[in-house]
Write an enzyme that holds these catalytic residues in place. Structure first.
Site, PDB file in Angstrom:
ATOM      1  NE  ARG A   9       4.737   1.543  -0.173  1.00 39.27           N
ATOM      2  CZ  ARG A   9       5.728   1.250   0.670  1.00 39.27           C
ATOM      3  NH1 ARG A   9       6.970   1.437   0.300  1.00 39.27           N
ATOM      4  NH2 ARG A   9       5.477   0.779   1.867  1.00 39.27           N
ATOM      5  CE  LYS A  12      13.242 -10.639 -10.936  1.00 36.18           C
ATOM      6  NZ  LYS A  12      12.899 -11.254  -9.643  1.00 36.18           N
ATOM      7  CD1 TRP A  59      -0.857  -6.018  -3.209  1.00 39.34           C
ATOM      8  CD2 TRP A  59      -1.035  -6.623  -1.059  1.00 39.34           C
ATOM      9  NE1 TRP A  59      -0.586  -7.360  -3.123  1.00 39.34           N
ATOM     10  CE2 TRP A  59      -0.689  -7.764  -1.815  1.00 39.34           C
ATOM     11  CE3 TRP A  59      -1.214  -6.755   0.314  1.00 39.34           C
ATOM     12  CZ2 TRP A  59      -0.499  -9.022  -1.245  1.00 39.34           C
ATOM     13  CZ3 TRP A  59      -1.042  -8.012   0.896  1.00 39.34           C
ATOM     14  CH2 TRP A  59      -0.682  -9.124   0.115  1.00 39.34           C
ATOM     15  CG  ASN A 117       0.533   1.655   3.939  1.00 36.59           C
ATOM     16  OD1 ASN A 117      -0.543   1.783   3.372  1.00 36.59           O
ATOM     17  ND2 ASN A 117       1.639   2.248   3.529  1.00 36.59           N
ATOM     18  N   GLY A 118      -0.602  -1.809   6.759  1.00 38.15           N
ATOM     19  CA  GLY A 118      -0.361  -2.751   7.842  1.00 38.15           C
ATOM     20  C   GLY A 118      -1.593  -3.575   8.140  1.00 38.15           C
ATOM     21  CE  LYS A 173      10.927  -3.019  -5.976  1.00 34.24           C
ATOM     22  NZ  LYS A 173      11.591  -3.998  -6.847  1.00 34.24           N
ATOM     23  CB  CYS A 183      -0.944   0.053   1.183  1.00 38.17           C
ATOM     24  SG  CYS A 183      -2.027  -1.370   1.369  1.00 38.17           S
ATOM     25  CG  HIS A 196      17.302 -38.400  -7.407  1.00 36.31           C
ATOM     26  ND1 HIS A 196      17.563 -39.707  -7.070  1.00 36.31           N
ATOM     27  CD2 HIS A 196      18.499 -37.820  -7.675  1.00 36.31           C
ATOM     28  CE1 HIS A 196      18.872 -39.916  -7.112  1.00 36.31           C
ATOM     29  NE2 HIS A 196      19.467 -38.793  -7.481  1.00 36.31           N
ATOM     30  CD  GLU A 220       8.810 -11.688  -9.265  1.00 31.53           C
ATOM     31  OE1 GLU A 220       8.295 -11.443  -8.161  1.00 31.53           O
ATOM     32  OE2 GLU A 220      10.015 -11.536  -9.486  1.00 31.53           O
ATOM     33  CD  GLU A 259      15.704 -13.578  -9.040  1.00 32.06           C
ATOM     34  OE1 GLU A 259      15.350 -12.480  -9.516  1.00 32.06           O
ATOM     35  OE2 GLU A 259      15.229 -14.024  -7.965  1.00 32.06           O
TER      36      GLU A 259
END
Length: 613
Positions: free
Chosen positions: A27, A492, A79, A105-106, A608, A2, A511, A495, A488
């Site tokens: 955000r 990418k 968010w 936010n939170g 983010k 947020c 395996h 996401e 990584e």
């Protein structure tokens, strides 16, 4: 997560709030809203005006009434944590009388308990959010008399959870009260005007002078200045610091997306991370910010790296660098899991916290757990003055520059470079020879130009991405140094393109994962020209024998019997090769996302800076 922005001063707040929210949209971007205090007139007192919508900041701008003026205002881009994205659940939230407005936010952990009590006392709730309880709590305490800051302090004493908040009161339009506990709040100091935000990106157009609040602190912000204090009304002094990021750093600079711009900024980001830190005379690195001398470093017997997401994978690369160059046991683990397993904190272990934003809640909580148990923690962060940077005993700033796209690229690369510097520094204090030290120094100096060479292959990578993007999924494989790169790379792709991707050690194929191989599931294979080349080629042969398609990322062309396509990257020193092998995977993910029509910079369900648990 947020974004919060606030303004008080002689100008019209609305355009400033909207511009700030656009810069904070990375955000959170499922809904947005603003509230301003309309100015007093001869016929009417000051009153709160509110506009909020489900959707992006652009939707909010379109919905804003033509005359929406006020000299004090707060804004928010969301968010979602409590309640689906909707107009009603968008911030700001107000009390019954429409006098108090709050952005938050939170997460308020005891929101249900507070909601029940407030409803019993007559509060009418119009949203599903936890935030709305704050507006009603503040209003209830304001009704008892006193100043707005007193009401906010009293309300927060009843709250359990994390918050960064800004509160506006139509009854006291000369101030905005902000508070922080676990979610960042930054004040911006202007000329007879003040700002507040959850990130400096919303402020740099207007001021470079900022003040970071600490957890448990509040501030009363007026046009002519600010006052910081604690929940028990004890005044604290906070000195401004200067932000060195330029306004242009937050523009796309002619690129189609921030992500593509940031991928192409990596040579410069690496140069800044290395600047002033290489010591060619003694074949080592200058890292004065560690606040550890050579004797103390020699007493370190183990390194534990803590991070989340891409920072965790960068930590895996860093752990390998430290073990190879310094011969010290090193390990990376998710910070989000660390504190919940009651970790054993050892006196001779060095803990390293990794975070681009420096505000990642899980990582900050892990740092606090280590510190509480007497451990020594270094921070590797990109944002000067951030919470993790302030909490740690020492560390390194990346100087990669601001990263706006949700998916990390240049900060990830700069983090691995920072770990290479740390490993070199450790190694030269231990048993790394001057010759090997000079080899690593030369390899680090060559990295920016080698990254530029990889970026020149963008057109070829774009064509390959278009071919592979519509696959049902992708498998990424690597061995030893290549495995964190594979992890990584898979991160990418999934996401930003939403294509399912998994990473495995190449040695683990037989395996279990070989059962997945088919023409519909391509494999991206990391094939460095090192001591494991033959074993990696054997793994590719196993995939091809089962009709799997292979895209190899290698230091030299791979024969068609082993790979359908091959991207060739420059050879560095073996320890540094993962840095260069990763760059094509960033471009592959980016162009796959573009080919699929994804919102590259703002992937669904993600934000983010993860400042909630």
């Amino acid at each position: 997560m947020c974004g919060i922005v606030a303004y008080i001063g002689p100008k019209d707040a609305s355009p400033i709030l909207l511009e700030g929210l656009q810069r904070l949209e990375y955000r959170g971007y499922d809904s947005a809203g603003v509230a301003v205090v309309a100015p007093v007139t001869k016929s009417a007192p000051a009153k709160l005006r509110l506009c909020k919508v489900k959707g992006r900041v652009a939707d909010l701008a379109a919905a804003l009434p033509a005359r929406f003026k006020g000299g004090a205002g707060i804004g928010h881009t969301r968010w979602a944590t409590h309640g689906v994205p909707s107009d009603a659940n968008a911030h700001p939230h107000t009390d019954n009388e429409g006098r108090i407005a709050v952005v938050h936010n939170g997460i308020i952990e005891n929101a249900d308990e507070l909601r029940a009590k407030l409803a019993a006392d007559g509060a009418v709730f119009r949203s599903e959010t936890d935030t709305e309880v704050l507006a009603h709590l503040v209003a209830a305490h304001r009704a008892e008399g006193g100043e707005l800051e007193d009401a906010v302090r009293a309300a927060l004493k009843l709250v359990v959870g994390t918050y960064g908040i800004a509160v506006l009161d139509a009854g006291q339009p000369d101030r905005i009260v902000v508070a922080r506990n676990g979610s960042p709040i930054v004040l911006g100091i202007g000329e007879k005007e003040m700002f507040a935000a959850s990130d400096v990106s919303a402020l740099v157009r207007y001021t470079r002078q900022v003040v970071h609040l600490e957890d448990g602190e509040l501030a009363t912000v007026r046009a002519d200045g600010f006052r910081t204090f604690t929940e028990d009304a004890r005044t604290v002094t906070r000195q401004p610091s200067t932000v060195d990021w330029e306004v242009g750093s937050y523009d796309t600079g002619g690129y189609a997306h921030y992500l593509l711009k940031e991928i192409h900024e990596q040579p410069g980001a690496v140069e800044r991370t290395l600047s002033g830190r290489l010591d060619e005379r003694f074949a080592t690195a200058h890292l004065g910010g560690l606040n550890l001398d050579a004797r103390e470093l020699r007493e370190i017997r183990r390194v534990k790296i803590l991070g989340c997401g891409s920072a965790y994978y960068a930590g895996e690369m860093g752990a390998q660098l430290i073990e190879e160059l310094a011969r010290i046991p090193a390990h990376s683990e998710p910070a989000s899991e660390f504190r919940y397993r009651n970790p054993v904190i050892e006196a001779d272990t060095l803990y390293v916290a990794v975070s681009q934003s420096g505000e990642t809640y899980d990582t900050l909580a892990a740092v606090q757990e280590v510190k509480r148990k007497g451990g020594r923690v270094l921070g590797v962060v990109n944002t000067v003055g951030s919470a993790i940077a302030r909490e740690c005993d020492g560390g390194m700033y990346l100087h990669a520059g601001p990263e706006v796209s949700v998916a990390s690229t240049k900060a990830f690369t700069s983090t691995v470079v920072a770990f290479a510097l740390l490993a070199l520094h450790f190694g030269r204090i231990h048993d790394l020879s001057p010759a090997d030290g000079r080899r690593i120094v030369a390899g680090l100096k060559a990295l920016p130009d080698q990254i530029r060479q990889v970026l020149e292959q963008q057109q070829e990578i774009e064509a390959l991405a278009a071919e592979y993007a519509h696959s049902q999924g992708m498998m990424y494989i690597g061995r030893v140094r290549g495995y964190p790169v594979a992890r990584e790379g898979a991160q990418k792709l999934k996401e930003i393109s939403y294509v399912h991707a998994e990473a495995y050690p190449a040695s683990e194929l037989k395996h279990g994962p070989l059962a997945l191989i088919s023409p519909e599931l391509p494999t991206v294979a990391l094939v460095p020209d090192d001591e494991l080349l033959d074993k990696n080629l054997t793994a590719l042969g196993e995939i091809k024998a089962r009709e799997g398609r292979v895209l190899a990322v290698a230091h030299r062309p791979i024969e068609a019997k082993h790979a359908d396509h091959c991207l060739v990257v420059p050879k560095s020193e073996p320890e540094l090769d993962p840095l260069l092998l990763n760059i094509p995977l960033q471009l592959l993910a980016y162009h796959a996302a573009v080919a699929l029509g994804r919102d590259v910079d703002k992937p669904r369900n993600l934000a983010k800076s993860v400042t909630v648990e």
